[in-house]
Design a protein around this motif. Sequence first.
Motif, PDB file in Angstrom:
ATOM      1  N   CYS A 436       0.610  -1.449  -0.026  1.00 46.50           N
ATOM      2  CA  CYS A 436       0.074  -0.057  -0.057  1.00 46.50           C
ATOM      3  C   CYS A 436       0.850   1.233   0.012  1.00 46.50           C
ATOM      4  O   CYS A 436       1.932   1.062   0.263  1.00 46.50           O
ATOM      5  N   HIS A 437       0.265   2.364  -0.337  1.00 45.53           N
ATOM      6  CA  HIS A 437       0.844   3.684  -0.269  1.00 45.53           C
ATOM      7  C   HIS A 437       0.825   4.080   1.124  1.00 45.53           C
ATOM      8  O   HIS A 437       0.124   3.795   1.914  1.00 45.53           O
ATOM      9  N   ILE A 438       2.118   4.578   1.526  1.00 40.52           N
ATOM     10  CA  ILE A 438       2.509   5.251   2.636  1.00 40.52           C
ATOM     11  C   ILE A 438       2.924   6.654   2.541  1.00 40.52           C
ATOM     12  O   ILE A 438       3.563   7.003   1.661  1.00 40.52           O
ATOM     13  N   SER A 439       2.826   7.450   3.642  1.00 43.04           N
ATOM     14  CA  SER A 439       3.291   8.795   3.705  1.00 43.04           C
ATOM     15  C   SER A 439       4.823   8.941   4.159  1.00 43.04           C
ATOM     16  O   SER A 439       5.356   9.764   3.813  1.00 43.04           O
ATOM     17  N   ALA A 440       4.929   8.157   5.238  1.00 44.71           N
ATOM     18  CA  ALA A 440       6.250   8.373   5.771  1.00 44.71           C
ATOM     19  C   ALA A 440       6.397   7.114   6.643  1.00 44.71           C
ATOM     20  O   ALA A 440       5.494   6.193   6.810  1.00 44.71           O
ATOM     21  N   LYS A 441       7.693   6.914   7.130  1.00 49.44           N
ATOM     22  CA  LYS A 441       8.088   6.135   8.391  1.00 49.44           C
ATOM     23  C   LYS A 441       8.132   6.836   9.583  1.00 49.44           C
ATOM     24  O   LYS A 441       8.188   8.113   9.739  1.00 49.44           O
ATOM     25  N   ILE A 442       7.617   5.999  10.514  1.00 53.15           N
ATOM     26  CA  ILE A 442       7.669   6.552  11.917  1.00 53.15           C
ATOM     27  C   ILE A 442       9.327   6.920  12.191  1.00 53.15           C
ATOM     28  O   ILE A 442       9.841   6.131  12.305  1.00 53.15           O
ATOM     29  N   ASP A 443       9.548   8.219  12.617  1.00 55.20           N
ATOM     30  CA  ASP A 443      10.808   8.526  12.760  1.00 55.20           C
ATOM     31  C   ASP A 443      11.245   8.125  14.394  1.00 55.20           C
ATOM     32  O   ASP A 443      10.568   8.711  15.263  1.00 55.20           O
ATOM     33  N   PRO A 444      12.151   7.461  14.730  1.00 55.12           N
ATOM     34  CA  PRO A 444      12.657   7.008  15.821  1.00 55.12           C
ATOM     35  C   PRO A 444      13.179   8.190  17.031  1.00 55.12           C
ATOM     36  O   PRO A 444      13.631   9.270  16.214  1.00 55.12           O
ATOM     37  N   PRO A 445      13.043   8.169  18.114  1.00 54.78           N
ATOM     38  CA  PRO A 445      13.833   9.119  18.914  1.00 54.78           C
ATOM     39  C   PRO A 445      15.300   9.551  18.646  1.00 54.78           C
ATOM     40  O   PRO A 445      15.894   8.527  18.383  1.00 54.78           O
ATOM     41  N   ARG A 446      15.697  10.797  18.629  1.00 49.68           N
ATOM     42  CA  ARG A 446      16.973  11.148  18.361  1.00 49.68           C
ATOM     43  C   ARG A 446      17.537  11.875  19.700  1.00 49.68           C
ATOM     44  O   ARG A 446      16.842  12.601  20.667  1.00 49.68           O
ATOM     45  N   GLN A 447      18.699  11.808  19.918  1.00 47.94           N
ATOM     46  CA  GLN A 447      19.431  12.215  21.060  1.00 47.94           C
ATOM     47  C   GLN A 447      20.307  13.530  20.679  1.00 47.94           C
ATOM     48  O   GLN A 447      20.587  13.646  19.525  1.00 47.94           O
ATOM     49  N   SER A 448      20.285  14.549  21.526  1.00 52.56           N
ATOM     50  CA  SER A 448      21.150  15.570  21.009  1.00 52.56           C
ATOM     51  C   SER A 448      22.771  15.260  21.546  1.00 52.56           C
ATOM     52  O   SER A 448      22.990  15.088  22.686  1.00 52.56           O
ATOM     53  N   HIS A 449      23.375  14.924  20.682  1.00 57.14           N
ATOM     54  CA  HIS A 449      24.840  14.514  20.928  1.00 57.14           C
ATOM     55  C   HIS A 449      25.630  15.877  20.862  1.00 57.14           C
ATOM     56  O   HIS A 449      25.919  16.202  19.753  1.00 57.14           O
ATOM     57  N   LYS A 450      26.062  16.544  21.931  1.00 57.95           N
ATOM     58  CA  LYS A 450      26.940  17.533  21.677  1.00 57.95           C
ATOM     59  C   LYS A 450      28.341  17.345  21.549  1.00 57.95           C
ATOM     60  O   LYS A 450      29.082  16.294  21.630  1.00 57.95           O
ATOM     61  N   GLY A 451      28.939  18.204  20.552  1.00 54.04           N
ATOM     62  CA  GLY A 451      30.184  18.025  19.790  1.00 54.04           C
ATOM     63  C   GLY A 451      30.484  16.817  18.993  1.00 54.04           C
ATOM     64  O   GLY A 451      31.367  16.273  18.907  1.00 54.04           O
ATOM     65  N   GLY A 452      29.265  16.878  18.122  1.00 58.46           N
ATOM     66  CA  GLY A 452      29.605  15.741  17.223  1.00 58.46           C
ATOM     67  C   GLY A 452      28.136  14.797  16.902  1.00 58.46           C
ATOM     68  O   GLY A 452      27.114  15.370  17.360  1.00 58.46           O
ATOM     69  N   PHE A 453      28.372  13.717  16.408  1.00 54.20           N
ATOM     70  CA  PHE A 453      27.107  12.857  16.112  1.00 54.20           C
ATOM     71  C   PHE A 453      27.661  11.478  16.194  1.00 54.20           C
ATOM     72  O   PHE A 453      28.660  10.965  16.078  1.00 54.20           O
ATOM     73  N   ILE A 454      26.368  10.670  16.002  1.00 50.91           N
ATOM     74  CA  ILE A 454      26.418   9.200  16.275  1.00 50.91           C
ATOM     75  C   ILE A 454      25.827   8.573  14.929  1.00 50.91           C
ATOM     76  O   ILE A 454      24.562   9.004  14.734  1.00 50.91           O
TER      77      ILE A 454
END
Length: 685
Positions: A436-454
Amino acid sequence: MIWIRFRITTLEDLHVGEGINKAGLYDDGAIKDAKGNPAISSETFKGLLRQSLLELCGQAEGSQKKEWRGYYRMLFTFSGQNSPDITVDVDTNTLGEENYIIHTFTAIDDKSRTAAKGSLRSIECVKKGVCFDGCLSYNSHDKNSKSLRSFLEDGLCNITWLGSYRRRGLGSVKIDILPEAEPPVPKFVSGSDKPTGKVALLLRLKDDTTIAGAGEQGNHFLTLDHIPGTSVLGMLRVAVGAACPENLDLLGGGCRVENLYPVPEAVDVLERSREEWVVPYVCPVPMSARSRKVSDMYKNVRKDRPHWCFKPEGLDRLETLLSCDKSSDDKTDDSASKSFAGGYIVYCGENNWRFHKPSQNLKLRNAIDSRTQKTEKNSLLTQDSLEKGNRFLGVISFDDSENAVRFIKALELVANRIRYLHVGRGSKPVEIARCCHISAKIDPPRQSHKGGFILTCVSDVIIRDAKLGFSRSLDPRLLDEILGLPAGTLVLKKEFSSTRIIHAYHGLAGVRRFPAQAISKGSVFVFGCENPEDLPEKLAKLEEHGLGERSNEGYGRVVVNLDLLQNNAGKTKVVTYNPEPSPLAQQHEELHKKKDEIIRELEAIKTDEAKGVKTVCLRLFQMMQRGIDPQLMRSWLIKGTSKDTTKKYFEGIVPVFDKYLGEDRKYKEAFSLALKEYGNKKEKR
């Protein structure tokens, strides 16, 4: 399409062996499904049908023989794509409380005409009377489909034996053809009222399936625990090409396929409104995540009950299993935790995290010598398989929403004309459960990683280094170039990764691809930087378009700053156990209730010294273990009451003995357990 329904009735006990023993019970067990019910392998049944049809060809004469041999060659080609699909399921209405029986056999020594030494063998069999319902489907392009259908029905009815040990009276069956009926066609829902070019595809395996990620390793075949995007593209091209070849252009450069990952039975496409249909977010468990140890989870479990009396609850919840995530948590001591060793995380929104592993089984197989019809020497091999019924979910994206509409209509034609897609070794059937057609995926929780990213790899990543070799890690300098950042901006601080070799086959060209080394899905990389203003936007594009090569085949998918710890870490939930609602568990529970009742009666015996009563109880228990007749044991008790020194210990036990081991001996086992437990019970100080 030819669609034949049939019914298998067992006239004698049936043994279709799995080749695996159970110590102390049998040497060869019967094949069972995921629920423990009797099963018949579709591979075994297809082999019997092939042999049966070959026998009919040998018995035919004249023009019929020529016609049937042509049908036989058409049905069983080496490509496997045009062979019939067969599914066999047990009729649960014919099952009872005990559906298995153990048969024992010996070999006879030719000289002494007695049982040969060491030849005793026990096998597990399905009791006669159990019935199985089967379906045979075949995509016939032949004009004489009625004649072909008759040929297949005759071949089915010609099968009169199944399984092993036929010369010992096992395996006699009767197959009846059921009345013709229209094959069930899956009902496709349109999904979102506004097609966005994204289509959710949910598939269900109709047979045990091996999806090989590499060749045979020694004498063992491994299986992947997901359906790779390359396999998805391949099976869709074959099916669409057979049902509606005019739509093959849909699966070209404007189509991007994800890996299909396993999901639990309860997970499906979610309808939030008529215009908003979403799919859960599914990704491999990151290698940086740590699981709690079994000893920490399984507390407060009754130790006086065997494990099969209880079923665990909560093992599919991430909050129950997750101990820590080492990519963002340096303080937690991981000595009390362990690796997840695979599996997938399914996020359904609203803090609903699930952990899921697809069910697998192990099969023993061997090669048959066509001349002698016996097992070839040194031909035994083992094969991992994904169990029938596993479900896999993923998203297919198109550049144009109109192409997405055409694609769903094409799959409807596939379901009507061909019925199944095919995947894995032997082209096993796969049912389209949802499209079936979908509009999007459920976005998982994100963390605020200071000084960079994971950065977490959601799928395998194929990426080359500066020398055009396959990279075994994510080089910060290479990622600087991909993101358009000044050289030296990123610094790799942590890494939890592994690599694997990707083997693939180019279906359109008909040749094998060169092996490629990839960074394994689930790998985690922690980068440090000064967080430029445009970095979030660039990372969002990286998530959308992927990283590295062959992104249209599902490779290179990544997620940034995935937060597993939100509402999961620090939980103290313990796996709880409830009695399994089965007759065997109920009998066991009643046995121990009666045992506790007998112990209370023994404790109520009035005497100055309980130690003497316990000694008598242990002596009685030893007699019962030796199989001494209860009448002799009672005589021993009566003799003990005649002595002044032991009278006070014996006379209180006699009425309890008469109550539970007198004329009615149905509580013999409970009485034995009570004697042992009470006799060994230590006094509280």
